[in-house]
Design an enzyme around this catalytic site. Structure first.
Site: not given
Ligand code: PAF
Length: 281
Positions: A37, A152
């Site tokens: 992140h 993802d």
């Molecule tokens: O990938 C994620 O963390 C979630 O699917 C997101 C994009 C924040 C949506 O809740």
């Protein structure tokens, strides 16, 4: 870094920046932030003058029986990590702010086609929840660009289509997968793995590498996919899929299609479901 929980405070901050001519980058998250992140925040910082991150455990993207209740919530550590990575504003809304009529009675956005396979087939309704919350967050934050991780991959395709169909005036930037030294992609759910499972987990990225190499060597796609499933089973996984697909739309490639391809896997190790992917030509 400022933290806001409600829409008026968020809008006031973003509007003030825009009045000054600053561009705004956005990183939506479910929280329990890790280096993956943080790399998205760093990437947003490279592309925009100001960075907003959201932490919201979105109930509508978890199916019944999934880990919504036990999903790790670590607000203090999340906030400290974002501040270290020079995030300007943390948006941490409550459920009522995002779903004023309640999650059960919310409108729901369905992105067709790309959601019908792989994760969409194994987690019915998941991408409706993702598309819905991402559209709501885009409407609330009104960023100039938003950053999503390539781990993802299917979610990234869903978001790109959402942005195109609803004409959101923003750019989507894709962040590369961040991996541990042994190759395992960073993922909040890795913390569910016990010590024994954690030592086995790198077999997932190793299988992706092997699939890519086998494809480049000219082996048939179906044979590679079958062998990859067996390889994962031997390593103690319970695979949902191990496939080679066209990266741009996840369709099965034609026999003579050799570029723009990607291997994608999803498999359970104990109760923990892991996904990963690797692009190759
Ligand atoms: O990938 C994620 O963390 C979630 O699917 C997101 C994009 C924040 C949506 O809740």
């Amino acid at each position: 870094m400022r933290t806001v929980n409600d829409a008026p405070a968020l809008r006031a901050a973003v509007r003030a920046w825009k009045r000054e001519g600053a561009s705004v980058g956005f990183v939506p998250t479910l929280g329990n932030l890790h280096a993956g992140h943080h790399s998205l925040v760093d990437l947003a910082r490279k592309h925009a003058d100001r960075v907003v991150a959201s932490v919201f455990v979105n109930p509508t993207q978890f199916a019944a029986g999934e880990d919504f209740e036990r999903y790790p919530r670590t607000p203090a550590a999340d906030s400290a990590g974002l501040a270290e990575h020079a995030c300007d504003l943390l948006f941490a809304p409550d459920v009522e702010t995002v779903y004023p009529f309640g999650p059960q009675h919310s409108l729901s956005i369905h992105v067709p086609q790309v959601t019908e396979v792989l994760e969409g087939a194994h987690r019915p309704g998941h991408f409706d929840g993702v598309a819905t919350v991402v559209a709501k967050l885009f409407a609330l934050v009104a960023p100039d660009l938003a950053v999503f991780g390539q781990k993802d991959w299917q979610q990234l395709l869903v978001v790109r289509r959402l942005v195109r169909e609803l004409a959101f005036p923003l750019e989507i930037v894709a962040g590369p997968i961040v991996r541990d030294d042994d190759g395992l992609a960073l993922f909040s759910r890795n913390r569910y793995l016990d010590v024994h499972q954690r030592t086995r987990a790198p077999e997932l990225p190793a299988t992706l590498e092997w699939m890519g190499e086998s494809f480049v060597e000219g082996h048939a796609r179906a044979a590679i996919e079958g062998a990859a499933v067996r390889r994962l089973e031997r390593a103690g996984f319970n695979p949902d899929y191990a496939v080679v697909r066209r990266a741009e739309d996840l369709a099965a490639p034609a026999e003579d299609e050799l570029s723009g391809l990607m291997a994608l896997v999803a498999a359970k190790l104990g109760d923990t479901r892991l996904i990963d992917n690797l692009a190759f030509d």
